[in-house]
Write an enzyme that holds these catalytic residues in place. Sequence first.
Site, mmCIF file in Angstrom:
data_model
loop_
_atom_site.group_PDB
_atom_site.id
_atom_site.type_symbol
_atom_site.label_atom_id
_atom_site.label_comp_id
_atom_site.label_asym_id
_atom_site.label_seq_id
_atom_site.Cartn_x
_atom_site.Cartn_y
_atom_site.Cartn_z
ATOM 1 N N GLY A 239 0.768 -1.241 0.000
ATOM 2 C CA GLY A 239 0.000 0.000 0.000
ATOM 3 C C GLY A 239 0.792 1.281 0.000
ATOM 4 N N ARG A 276 2.710 -1.601 -5.952
ATOM 5 C CA ARG A 276 2.902 -0.358 -6.702
ATOM 6 C C ARG A 276 4.279 0.281 -6.496
ATOM 7 N NH1 ARG A 276 -1.588 2.853 -7.847
ATOM 8 N NH2 ARG A 276 -2.656 1.672 -6.219
ATOM 9 N N ARG A 312 -6.651 3.127 -15.434
ATOM 10 C CA ARG A 312 -6.607 3.882 -14.170
ATOM 11 C C ARG A 312 -7.225 5.275 -14.248
ATOM 12 N NH1 ARG A 312 -2.633 5.190 -11.693
ATOM 13 N NH2 ARG A 312 -3.395 4.738 -9.612
ATOM 14 N N CYS A 343 -14.949 3.608 -27.917
ATOM 15 C CA CYS A 343 -16.233 4.313 -27.991
ATOM 16 C C CYS A 343 -16.897 4.398 -26.623
ATOM 17 C CB CYS A 343 -17.132 3.628 -29.007
ATOM 18 S SG CYS A 343 -16.381 3.682 -30.623
ATOM 19 N N GLU A 344 -16.310 5.199 -25.760
ATOM 20 C CA GLU A 344 -16.821 5.474 -24.420
ATOM 21 C C GLU A 344 -16.407 6.894 -24.077
ATOM 22 O OE1 GLU A 344 -18.519 3.550 -22.304
ATOM 23 O OE2 GLU A 344 -18.283 1.588 -23.246
ATOM 24 N N TYR A 372 -0.629 -1.787 -12.126
ATOM 25 C CA TYR A 372 -2.059 -1.756 -12.463
ATOM 26 C C TYR A 372 -2.276 -1.156 -13.854
ATOM 27 C CZ TYR A 372 -1.901 -2.718 -7.516
ATOM 28 O OH TYR A 372 -1.589 -3.277 -6.302
#
Length: 420
Positions: A239, A276, A312, A343-344, A372
């Site tokens: 984290g 990460r 993300r 197409c969004e 990620y």
Amino acid sequence: MNHFEYRDNRLFCENVDIEHIAEEVGTPFYVYSSATLERHLKVFREPFAQVDHLICYAMKANSSLAVMKLLFSQGAGADIVSAGELFKTLKAGVDPRKVVFSGVGKTAEEMEYALKTGIFCFNVESLPELEALNAVALRLGKTAPVSIRVNPDVDPKTHPYISTGLKESKFGVAWKDAVTAYQRAHELEAIEVAGLDCHIGSQITQVEPFIDALRKLKELVAKLRGMGIPLHHLDLGGGLGINYNQEAPPHPAEYGRHIVEETRGLDLKLVFEPGRVIVGNAGVLVTRVIYDKLGETKRFLVVDAAMNDLIRPAFYGSHHRMTPVHLHDGRTLHKVDVVGPVCETGDFLARDRELPELRAGELLAVHSAGAYGAVMGSTYNARPLTPEVLVKGGEWWVTRRRQTFDDLIALEFIPRETGG
Ligand SMILES: *Cc1c(COP(=O)(O)O)cnc(C)c1O
């Protein structure tokens, strides 16, 4: 620190000119730096040099076999959350005795696979899971090493989608139920209590939430020991945040120093599950500009990477720093939305971003994309999965090739009855 730098206004990954990779591989693609990966693991580990510890890289952040192989060869283990991840991690040569298995929904099949593999520990997230694991282990004539993942109810002060240690979270066992869970684990024949686990969230940019959680865990350790339930390790999860934009996350050295101080004399092996912080800034997504499009009220930079390649920004509203792969003098700055071809309306990589003018055909680097990124890729809009490239010094390899159109349909079947 990472190894993506400009030389004569051209972006390099270590000693490789990124444009050169683009010419050979096409765009978009992910590129990872071996030197950065190694450095991040080393820096994370350094504060714990004098204490018994195990670093289980959270492979969900980036499960490239080549990336994992590199980390495992430097001594890391893995934090896995599925049988598929166990399979991949073994393919990458992990030492099974360095694997922890997290996740709220482990199935009996997954437990069996992990028991037969002989992993270090199951991070159990509920009482029903504990009972199920006991049953599977009994059937196999094995003992399952277990930590209970407890939910210390501390606010990690991060994005709600990546907060996992709050009361209302689906993860872990509630703080008030932790002792009962341990009593039950201690009783069960095929369960061996091994440790205590927590993971409070992701992209945490302060030390305090980690320390708050740790102090609560220490109280629990004392209580459990008082009850005659021995523990061998303390898993503090992952984290730790990274710098995407203006955040100022604690340096791993500072994080480590606080943890070492706070756990002195506790006589527990420390386990960490960083994801990460190891891979995030070791990867860049490289994309090519298709159009510079002037809308009615906005300017759009339409690029060939989209939300299916890097979700993300659309998913968490994340900020990824962007720079042209070639810097040119005298380019005007424009405020643009960087969007993909999907197409969004949600398909954007950045909104209202000030960037120097970029022309069709030019390359753009999307930074901090090593975590990620590729792992969350999909083939939405029938877009083949993005290739991945690993650089080491002056050498580079395509460690995952681009999907072909044939790959896109390889799993499908058309029943005769559908017509024709
Ligand atoms: C996602 C996850 C991690 C890694 O989180 P990072 O923020 O990438 O360090 C570690 N442990 C568990 C249980 C996770 O779910």
